[in-house]
Motif scaffolding. Structure first.
Motif, short mmCIF file in Angstrom:
data_model
loop_
_atom_site.label_atom_id
_atom_site.label_comp_id
_atom_site.label_asym_id
_atom_site.label_seq_id
_atom_site.Cartn_x
_atom_site.Cartn_y
_atom_site.Cartn_z
N LEU A 150 43.81 -12.05 59.13
CA LEU A 150 45.01 -11.18 59.08
C LEU A 150 45.96 -11.37 57.97
O LEU A 150 46.60 -10.44 57.38
CB LEU A 150 45.71 -11.26 60.18
CG LEU A 150 44.94 -10.59 61.57
CD1 LEU A 150 45.71 -11.14 62.78
CD2 LEU A 150 45.00 -9.03 61.23
N CYS A 189 46.89 -8.10 55.93
CA CYS A 189 48.10 -7.48 55.84
C CYS A 189 48.79 -7.85 54.71
O CYS A 189 49.68 -6.92 54.34
CB CYS A 189 48.80 -8.42 57.12
SG CYS A 189 48.40 -7.94 58.62
N VAL A 244 50.22 -1.46 59.30
CA VAL A 244 50.04 -1.62 57.94
C VAL A 244 49.65 -0.35 57.23
O VAL A 244 48.61 0.21 57.75
CB VAL A 244 48.81 -2.63 57.74
CG1 VAL A 244 48.24 -2.63 56.34
CG2 VAL A 244 49.16 -4.15 58.59
N ALA A 289 48.46 -6.71 65.11
CA ALA A 289 48.82 -6.99 63.79
C ALA A 289 48.90 -6.07 62.53
O ALA A 289 49.41 -6.00 61.67
CB ALA A 289 48.22 -8.53 63.10
N LEU A 290 47.73 -5.22 62.86
CA LEU A 290 47.28 -4.15 61.60
C LEU A 290 48.04 -2.84 61.93
O LEU A 290 47.86 -1.86 61.01
CB LEU A 290 45.86 -4.03 61.62
CG LEU A 290 45.08 -5.26 61.21
CD1 LEU A 290 43.70 -5.10 61.32
CD2 LEU A 290 45.58 -5.57 60.00
#
Length: 373
Positions: A364, A368, A265, A261-262
């Motif tokens: 997250l 995010c 970013v 997920a990161l």
């Protein structure tokens, strides 16, 4: 604010129904401490699990550090890192020794071997590196330096329970390694720790030192200290050892979700698995670049707390900034610029066995979207 609080850790706890019969056995025997049978079982089981031959149990993770310096008869100066928990340097101070800080590698937060050599003086007798977040130091290079200058190496492996490099336990390296079994660690005995050495004679000396220096009923061979773990925590530890592999697998799954997920970013940097290393996923630090991310670390830390999510700025502030140490020449900020940068950027996100998908998503969502939720 969400009602469900998410802490940075949640301790691994054994099944109470399994624990009660062991407690009843301890109650019936009335043998609460002093090398009881659960202590002996746990010491043997941990040595086998960790792949080491000589392991001594302790009542916490700080006393092994103090005792290692005593057992190796370290004098003068000890080179170490400012990017650690305070116990690392406190153990040096408690032995009447002078800590000498060197900077760390930006990519890992680990002590920079190339800075060690310049810090060596005629008074240097040891190096105390830290396997930060469970990631292994450059042990080969550190040992090369130690061999050239005749120095001892004591690894603070508090974060590194079960970590291996190319199939070999990192605890085999250096002259000694220490572990912490604090409730916040991958494996815990509520409070506890261990000291690993490489020969029977040294283990015997360690065992004397942790029991007031007694070598027999009436013989005291050294000014020892009381560092023994009790039977209750030893029994607890035996049960936790049964489930630590599953706990590490759960942590790995969480780390993979965070990384997926990161990864895109801007302004968020993560540590990644190292080839050949069996990791334990003790922590999940991220490093926040204010310019790229659009928010500094402390603002994100507070925003997480607003949503009942409690990360940890680990390690912040640096040990070298505390009053006992900031007057040291080696503690000057210009000597430790990378360590200061990491300390100002780091947040450890929640990481523990059983952290569920909904909670990971909540974390997250904040990170995010830069606090917009």
């Amino acid at each position: 604010m969400e009602n469900n609080r998410i802490n940075v850790i949640s301790p691994l706890i054994p099944n109470l129904e399994e624990f009660i019969p062991m407690l009843r056995d301890i109650w019936d025997s009335k043998w609460l401490t002093n090398n009881g049978h659960y202590h002996q079982e746990l010491e043997k089981a941990l040595a086998e699990y960790l792949g080491v031959q000589y392991l001594s149990l302790f009542t916490n993770g700080t006393l092994p550090l103090i005792t290692a310096l005593q057992a190796l008869r370290i004098t003068g100066e000890v080179i170490t890192t400012p990017y650690s928990f305070v116990a690392t340097t406190h153990a040096i101070w408690w032995n009447g020794l002078k800590p000498v800080f060197v900077d760390v590698e930006e990519e890992t937060g680990l002590i920079d071997p190339e800075k060690i050599e310049a810090a060596i003086t005629p008074k240097t007798s040891a190096i105390m590196p830290v396997h930060v977040y469970g990631n292994p130091c450059n042990m080969e290079r550190i040992q090369e330096i130690a061999d050239i200058y005749g120095l001892k190496v004591i690894y603070d492996a508090a974060h590194a329970f079960g970590v291996k490099v190319n199939g070999k336990p990192i605890l085999e390296n250096g002259d000694m390694s220490t572990l912490s079994f604090h409730a916040t660690k991958v494996y815990n005995t509520v409070e506890g720790g261990a000291l690993i050495c490489h020969d029977a004679a040294t283990k015997k000396r360690i065992d004397y030192l942790k029991n007031f220096g007694f070598a027999g009923e009436t013989t005291v061979v050294a000014p020892g200290i009381n560092s023994k773990i009790d039977e209750v925590r030893a029994a607890y530890g035996l049960l936790n050892l049964k489930q630590v592999d599953a706990a590490i697998a759960s942590r790995k799954s969480t780390a993979e979700k965070y990384r997926a997920a990161l990864k895109d970013v801007p302004g968020i940097r993560m540590l990644h698995d190292i080839e050949g290393v069996h990791h334990n996923y003790a922590y999940f630090p991220i490093f926040v670049d204010e310019k790229e991310y659009g928010m500094n670390r402390d603002a994100l830390y507070e925003k997480l707390k607003e949503h009942n999510i409690y990360g940890r700025r680990y390690f912040y502030p640096l040990i070298s900034t505390f009053s006992a140490y900031k007057g040291l020449e080696s503690a000057r900020p210009e000597n430790l610029s990378i360590a200061h940068k990491l300390a100002d950027q780091v947040i450890c996100l929640p990481m523990y066995a059983g952290l569920n998908d909904d909670d990971v998503s909540r974390v997250l969502e904040i990170v995010c979207k830069k606090g917009v939720a």
